[in-house]
Each structure stands twice: as C-alpha cells, then as structure tokens.
Write a protein that holds these residues in place. Sequence first.
Motif, PDB file in Angstrom:
ATOM      1  N   LEU A 150       0.822  -1.198   0.000  1.00  0.00           N
ATOM      2  CA  LEU A 150       0.000   0.000   0.000  1.00  0.00           C
ATOM      3  C   LEU A 150       0.862   1.257   0.000  1.00  0.00           C
ATOM      4  CD1 LEU A 150      -2.891   1.044   0.029  1.00  0.00           C
ATOM      5  CD2 LEU A 150      -2.892   0.765   2.516  1.00  0.00           C
ATOM      6  N   LEU A 151       1.912   1.264   0.787  1.00  0.00           N
ATOM      7  CA  LEU A 151       2.813   2.416   0.825  1.00  0.00           C
ATOM      8  C   LEU A 151       3.493   2.627  -0.521  1.00  0.00           C
ATOM      9  CD1 LEU A 151       4.047   4.673   2.484  1.00  0.00           C
ATOM     10  CD2 LEU A 151       5.773   3.051   3.285  1.00  0.00           C
ATOM     11  N   LYS A 152       3.903   1.547  -1.162  1.00  0.00           N
ATOM     12  CA  LYS A 152       4.534   1.661  -2.477  1.00  0.00           C
ATOM     13  C   LYS A 152       3.552   2.232  -3.502  1.00  0.00           C
ATOM     14  CE  LYS A 152       7.138  -0.887  -5.915  1.00  0.00           C
ATOM     15  NZ  LYS A 152       7.519  -2.185  -6.429  1.00  0.00           N
ATOM     16  N   GLU A 153       2.307   1.795  -3.451  1.00  0.00           N
ATOM     17  CA  GLU A 153       1.301   2.318  -4.377  1.00  0.00           C
ATOM     18  C   GLU A 153       1.054   3.805  -4.127  1.00  0.00           C
ATOM     19  OE1 GLU A 153      -3.135   1.268  -6.135  1.00  0.00           O
ATOM     20  OE2 GLU A 153      -2.376   0.120  -4.433  1.00  0.00           O
ATOM     21  N   ILE A 154       1.023   4.218  -2.879  1.00  0.00           N
ATOM     22  CA  ILE A 154       0.859   5.637  -2.547  1.00  0.00           C
ATOM     23  C   ILE A 154       2.022   6.443  -3.112  1.00  0.00           C
ATOM     24  CG2 ILE A 154       0.904   7.293  -0.628  1.00  0.00           C
ATOM     25  CD1 ILE A 154      -0.709   5.166   0.978  1.00  0.00           C
ATOM     26  N   MET A 155       3.234   5.924  -2.989  1.00  0.00           N
ATOM     27  CA  MET A 155       4.405   6.619  -3.512  1.00  0.00           C
ATOM     28  C   MET A 155       4.358   6.723  -5.038  1.00  0.00           C
ATOM     29  SD  MET A 155       7.111   5.064  -0.698  1.00  0.00           S
ATOM     30  CE  MET A 155       8.417   4.852  -1.825  1.00  0.00           C
ATOM     31  N   GLU A 156       3.895   5.679  -5.706  1.00  0.00           N
ATOM     32  CA  GLU A 156       3.779   5.705  -7.166  1.00  0.00           C
ATOM     33  C   GLU A 156       2.747   6.732  -7.613  1.00  0.00           C
ATOM     34  OE1 GLU A 156       4.962   0.994  -7.817  1.00  0.00           O
ATOM     35  OE2 GLU A 156       2.857   1.597  -7.913  1.00  0.00           O
ATOM     36  N   VAL A 157       1.599   6.748  -6.952  1.00  0.00           N
ATOM     37  CA  VAL A 157       0.547   7.700  -7.306  1.00  0.00           C
ATOM     38  C   VAL A 157       1.022   9.129  -7.025  1.00  0.00           C
ATOM     39  CG1 VAL A 157      -1.778   8.487  -6.705  1.00  0.00           C
ATOM     40  CG2 VAL A 157      -1.343   6.054  -7.067  1.00  0.00           C
ATOM     41  N   SER A 158       1.737   9.303  -5.928  1.00  0.00           N
ATOM     42  CA  SER A 158       2.281  10.616  -5.596  1.00  0.00           C
ATOM     43  C   SER A 158       3.244  11.106  -6.681  1.00  0.00           C
ATOM     44  CB  SER A 158       2.993  10.537  -4.247  1.00  0.00           C
ATOM     45  OG  SER A 158       3.533  11.772  -3.893  1.00  0.00           O
ATOM     46  N   PHE A 159       4.056  10.195  -7.204  1.00  0.00           N
ATOM     47  CA  PHE A 159       4.979  10.547  -8.289  1.00  0.00           C
ATOM     48  C   PHE A 159       4.206  11.030  -9.519  1.00  0.00           C
ATOM     49  CE2 PHE A 159       7.320   9.445 -12.136  1.00  0.00           C
ATOM     50  CZ  PHE A 159       8.522  10.105 -11.919  1.00  0.00           C
ATOM     51  N   VAL A 160       3.126  10.329  -9.869  1.00  0.00           N
ATOM     52  CA  VAL A 160       2.303  10.732 -11.018  1.00  0.00           C
ATOM     53  C   VAL A 160       1.722  12.123 -10.784  1.00  0.00           C
ATOM     54  CG1 VAL A 160       0.223  10.224 -12.366  1.00  0.00           C
ATOM     55  CG2 VAL A 160       1.762   8.368 -11.714  1.00  0.00           C
ATOM     56  N   LEU A 161       1.291  12.406  -9.554  1.00  0.00           N
ATOM     57  CA  LEU A 161       0.731  13.724  -9.251  1.00  0.00           C
ATOM     58  C   LEU A 161       1.760  14.833  -9.429  1.00  0.00           C
ATOM     59  CD1 LEU A 161      -1.505  12.982  -6.149  1.00  0.00           C
ATOM     60  CD2 LEU A 161      -2.260  13.626  -8.451  1.00  0.00           C
ATOM     61  N   VAL A 162       2.980  14.590  -8.993  1.00  0.00           N
ATOM     62  CA  VAL A 162       4.031  15.597  -9.155  1.00  0.00           C
ATOM     63  C   VAL A 162       4.294  15.833 -10.640  1.00  0.00           C
ATOM     64  CG1 VAL A 162       6.493  16.086  -8.811  1.00  0.00           C
ATOM     65  CG2 VAL A 162       5.112  15.186  -6.923  1.00  0.00           C
ATOM     66  N   GLU A 163       4.415  14.757 -11.393  1.00  0.00           N
ATOM     67  CA  GLU A 163       4.729  14.884 -12.824  1.00  0.00           C
ATOM     68  C   GLU A 163       3.593  15.554 -13.605  1.00  0.00           C
ATOM     69  OE1 GLU A 163       7.755  14.184 -14.361  1.00  0.00           O
ATOM     70  OE2 GLU A 163       8.302  14.029 -12.250  1.00  0.00           O
ATOM     71  N   THR A 164       2.348  15.161 -13.328  1.00  0.00           N
ATOM     72  CA  THR A 164       1.230  15.786 -14.050  1.00  0.00           C
ATOM     73  C   THR A 164       1.088  17.245 -13.634  1.00  0.00           C
ATOM     74  OG1 THR A 164      -0.378  14.902 -12.445  1.00  0.00           O
ATOM     75  CG2 THR A 164      -0.068  13.674 -14.513  1.00  0.00           C
ATOM     76  N   ASN A 165       1.400  17.547 -12.378  1.00  0.00           N
ATOM     77  CA  ASN A 165       1.339  18.935 -11.933  1.00  0.00           C
ATOM     78  C   ASN A 165       2.381  19.783 -12.668  1.00  0.00           C
ATOM     79  OD1 ASN A 165       0.277  20.963 -10.009  1.00  0.00           O
ATOM     80  ND2 ASN A 165       2.401  20.981  -9.324  1.00  0.00           N
ATOM     81  N   LEU A 166       3.586  19.247 -12.804  1.00  0.00           N
ATOM     82  CA  LEU A 166       4.630  19.971 -13.539  1.00  0.00           C
ATOM     83  C   LEU A 166       4.232  20.175 -14.998  1.00  0.00           C
ATOM     84  CD1 LEU A 166       7.817  18.246 -12.087  1.00  0.00           C
ATOM     85  CD2 LEU A 166       7.080  20.616 -11.710  1.00  0.00           C
ATOM     86  N   TYR A 167       3.665  19.154 -15.607  1.00  0.00           N
ATOM     87  CA  TYR A 167       3.217  19.265 -17.001  1.00  0.00           C
ATOM     88  C   TYR A 167       2.121  20.325 -17.122  1.00  0.00           C
ATOM     89  CZ  TYR A 167       1.140  18.099 -21.489  1.00  0.00           C
ATOM     90  OH  TYR A 167       0.644  18.169 -22.764  1.00  0.00           O
ATOM     91  N   LEU A 168       1.180  20.296 -16.192  1.00  0.00           N
ATOM     92  CA  LEU A 168       0.072  21.253 -16.250  1.00  0.00           C
ATOM     93  C   LEU A 168       0.521  22.691 -16.003  1.00  0.00           C
ATOM     94  CD1 LEU A 168      -2.675  19.111 -14.539  1.00  0.00           C
ATOM     95  CD2 LEU A 168      -2.759  20.007 -16.881  1.00  0.00           C
ATOM     96  N   ASP A 169       1.668  22.864 -15.344  1.00  0.00           N
ATOM     97  CA  ASP A 169       2.211  24.212 -15.178  1.00  0.00           C
ATOM     98  C   ASP A 169       2.495  24.861 -16.531  1.00  0.00           C
ATOM     99  OD1 ASP A 169       2.100  24.191 -12.427  1.00  0.00           O
ATOM    100  OD2 ASP A 169       4.229  23.713 -12.158  1.00  0.00           O
ATOM    101  N   THR A 170       2.919  24.056 -17.498  1.00  0.00           N
ATOM    102  CA  THR A 170       3.257  24.592 -18.823  1.00  0.00           C
ATOM    103  C   THR A 170       2.195  24.306 -19.876  1.00  0.00           C
ATOM    104  OG1 THR A 170       4.524  22.598 -19.332  1.00  0.00           O
ATOM    105  CG2 THR A 170       5.733  24.469 -18.390  1.00  0.00           C
ATOM    106  N   HIS A 171       1.221  23.456 -19.547  1.00  0.00           N
ATOM    107  CA  HIS A 171       0.146  23.110 -20.479  1.00  0.00           C
ATOM    108  C   HIS A 171      -1.196  23.150 -19.750  1.00  0.00           C
ATOM    109  CE1 HIS A 171       3.800  21.213 -22.066  1.00  0.00           C
ATOM    110  NE2 HIS A 171       3.266  21.377 -23.261  1.00  0.00           N
TER     111      HIS A 171
END
Length: 86
Positions: free
Chosen positions: A8-29
């Motif tokens: 469960l902790l690993k899945e939370i960390m993976e989802v958190s990574f996706v949130l950071v990356e999509t947030n960075l992408y959305l900053d420019t798009h």
Amino acid sequence: MDKEQKRLLKEIMEVSFVLVETNLYLDTHPNDERALRLHNSYSHKYSELKSLYEAKYGLLTYTGMSGCPWSYINEPWPWEINFDMI
C-alpha cells in the motif's frame, strides 16, 4: 511492517509521483484537458489510498489528525523499508 502495508505504501508513492509529474506538465500546459483529467483521477486515488493506509496503519505525515500526533515516528523511515520483500 507487513507485506500489505509495504504494498500500500509503495502504491501511494507511485501515485504521488504521477501527481508531481502531471502537476509539472500542467504548469506549462494548463489547457490540456486530458492531462487535467488524469491529474484529477490520480488525486482522487491518492486521497483514497492515503485514507485507507492511515485507517489501517496510522498517519503518513505529521499534518494528519490523531490522538497521538507523533505516532508516525514509530514506523520505519522510507529509506529503511526493503520494498524488494513485497
């Protein structure tokens, strides 16, 4: 830390990574509706996973509510967890 808790902790960390990356992408798009839907979907999933984890195992961060706000320090730190044993 049991196998289910690690999973469960690993899945939370993976989802958190996706949130950071999509947030960075959305900053420019900011007008990319597909990326925004993806980000919102993972944001919802993160909230669900975090709630599930905290209900079973206690707080993930010090900002959560608990009768004992420092109980999270009793668990291994992220760098102390052997995820190979999942």
